[in-house]
Design a protein around this motif. Structure first.
Motif, PDB file in Angstrom:
ATOM      1  N   SER A 149      -7.091   0.775  -4.282  1.00 36.98           N
ATOM      2  CA  SER A 149      -7.932  -0.079  -5.128  1.00 36.98           C
ATOM      3  C   SER A 149      -7.115  -1.163  -5.817  1.00 36.98           C
ATOM      4  O   SER A 149      -7.501  -2.346  -5.824  1.00 36.98           O
ATOM      5  N   GLU A 150      -5.959  -0.796  -6.384  1.00 36.61           N
ATOM      6  CA  GLU A 150      -5.149  -1.769  -7.129  1.00 36.61           C
ATOM      7  C   GLU A 150      -4.496  -2.789  -6.199  1.00 36.61           C
ATOM      8  O   GLU A 150      -4.464  -3.987  -6.483  1.00 36.61           O
ATOM      9  N   THR A 197      -5.538  -3.678  -3.159  1.00 33.53           N
ATOM     10  CA  THR A 197      -6.582  -4.526  -2.570  1.00 33.53           C
ATOM     11  C   THR A 197      -7.005  -5.622  -3.546  1.00 33.53           C
ATOM     12  O   THR A 197      -7.150  -6.789  -3.160  1.00 33.53           O
ATOM     13  N   ALA A 198      -7.177  -5.252  -4.819  1.00 36.67           N
ATOM     14  CA  ALA A 198      -7.540  -6.253  -5.835  1.00 36.67           C
ATOM     15  C   ALA A 198      -6.444  -7.300  -5.985  1.00 36.67           C
ATOM     16  O   ALA A 198      -6.723  -8.498  -6.161  1.00 36.67           O
ATOM     17  N   THR A 253      -6.180   6.688  -3.826  1.00 37.10           N
ATOM     18  CA  THR A 253      -7.284   5.919  -4.417  1.00 37.10           C
ATOM     19  C   THR A 253      -6.761   4.842  -5.355  1.00 37.10           C
ATOM     20  O   THR A 253      -7.207   3.683  -5.314  1.00 37.10           O
ATOM     21  N   TYR A 254      -5.798   5.224  -6.204  1.00 33.30           N
ATOM     22  CA  TYR A 254      -5.196   4.247  -7.134  1.00 33.30           C
ATOM     23  C   TYR A 254      -4.553   3.096  -6.378  1.00 33.30           C
ATOM     24  O   TYR A 254      -4.808   1.919  -6.659  1.00 33.30           O
ATOM     25  N   TYR A 300       0.825  -1.210   0.000  1.00 35.56           N
ATOM     26  CA  TYR A 300       0.000   0.000   0.000  1.00 35.56           C
ATOM     27  C   TYR A 300       0.866   1.269   0.000  1.00 35.56           C
ATOM     28  O   TYR A 300       0.665   2.160  -0.830  1.00 35.56           O
ATOM     29  N   THR A 305      -6.542  -4.631 -15.911  1.00 32.74           N
ATOM     30  CA  THR A 305      -6.864  -3.473 -15.068  1.00 32.74           C
ATOM     31  C   THR A 305      -5.614  -2.687 -14.711  1.00 32.74           C
ATOM     32  O   THR A 305      -5.599  -1.449 -14.769  1.00 32.74           O
TER      33      THR A 305
END
Length: 312
Positions: free
Chosen positions: A158-159, A161-162, A154-155, A102, A198
């Motif tokens: 989200s990335e 976590t996925a 945000t990027y 992160y 993605t």
């Protein structure tokens, strides 16, 4: 590669350069030297930007943010690298890996956008000088930097976590020096094509688009600079812009070669050398590039040193 019963391992083994142990001592020594240099250089830039009233301008406000980013960026990976390179046990807990993932990508994503914002600041200063104070006032600068940080967070969230949701089928060895999204995707089992797609699409917006904006800004800046009649004015404009361009290419070059290709096509050693370059080398060089090529920063630094010694 050993399998364990759980899909999510308790810890990862970071192989690094285990197949070339002769590299570990020189790398450990280099990191032991460059990390304090990076911290000292970036702290100096922040202090000088804050303490010298002559540097209270948008350009140096953005530069101080870049220095803070570089400090966090390097700190998110180098201490763990030093621990692993200095011991026989080269592991990182699953939680530690997630935290590193992160923070590393928050700082990286934010820096991509901040460098584009800095080029926009130079564009306004050189191409729209009469409107500079109106466009780049303090409120707008704070709003722009906040937007950059929010977008980077945000990027990354989200990335990352996925990526952490991908099944690992118990595989707990990463052929890398740190936890990085492309390497974790490559290491995952099962269907991961959507994650690769993605990542590529998101990185086009986070890397390619800002780089195109930077190049467009500097094309306009170059055209405006050649119209300046004063040779001293041209020299000062080129000096300021060239420092930023060097930093841009040092950061974006390795980043694009790492993130704008499918993780499955990444070669074995590429992630290691690229991570060392944009995670360690660039943050170490940035303060020196801006200091050595910028008269205002050098003058402020000399003034600060003289003030310290005269106070003593």
């Amino acid at each position: 590669m050993p399998l364990i019963n759980e899909s999510r391992p308790e810890e990862f083994t970071l192989l690094g350069f285990a197949d070339r142990p002769w590299l570990e001592l020189p790398l450990f020594t280099s990191l032991l030297i460059t990390y304090p240099l990076a911290m000292m250089g970036n702290v100096t830039i922040i202090l000088v930007s804050r303490l010298d009233s002559r540097l209270h301008s948008p350009m140096y406000f953005f530069l101080a943010n870049l220095s803070f980013l570089d400090m966090c960026y390097t700190t998110s990976i180098v201490p763990q690298m030093l621990v692993n390179l200095g011991s026989s046990k080269k592991t990182i807990s699953y939680t530690g890996c997630a935290v590193q993932l992160y923070f590393f990508h928050i700082m990286g994503g934010t820096e991509c956008l901040l460098l584009a914002l800095m080029s926009f600041d130079r564009y306004v200063a050189i191409c729209r000088p009469l409107h500079y104070t109106l466009i780049m006032n303090q409120r707008i600068c704070i709003l722009l930097v906040s937007t950059v940080w929010l977008t980077g967070i945000t990027y990354a969230v989200s990335e990352a976590t996925a990526t952490l949701r991908l099944p690992l089928c118990g595989l707990n060895k990463l052929d890398h020096l740190l936890c990085e999204i492309p390497v974790l995707i490559k290491n995952a089992c099962g269907e991961k094509g959507s994650n690769e797609l993605t990542l590529s699409v998101v990185c086009i917006f986070m890397l390619a688009v800002p780089l195109c904006l930077i190049l467009a800004s500097y094309a306009s800046i170059g055209h405006a600079v050649f119209k300046i009649k004063s040779s001293e004015g041209r020299k000062k404009a080129f000096g300021t812009c060239s420092s930023h361009l060097i930093v841009v290419f040092l950061f974006y070059g390795p980043g694009i070669s790492m993130y704008l290709q499918p993780p499955s096509s990444i070669s074995r050693d590429q992630p290691k050398f690229m991570a060392l370059f944009y995670g360690v080398v660039t943050p170490t060089l940035n303060p020196f590039i801006y200091t050595l090529r910028n008269k205002d920063v050098k003058g402020a630094l000399c003034h600060l040193v003289r003030s310290i010694f005269s106070f003593k």
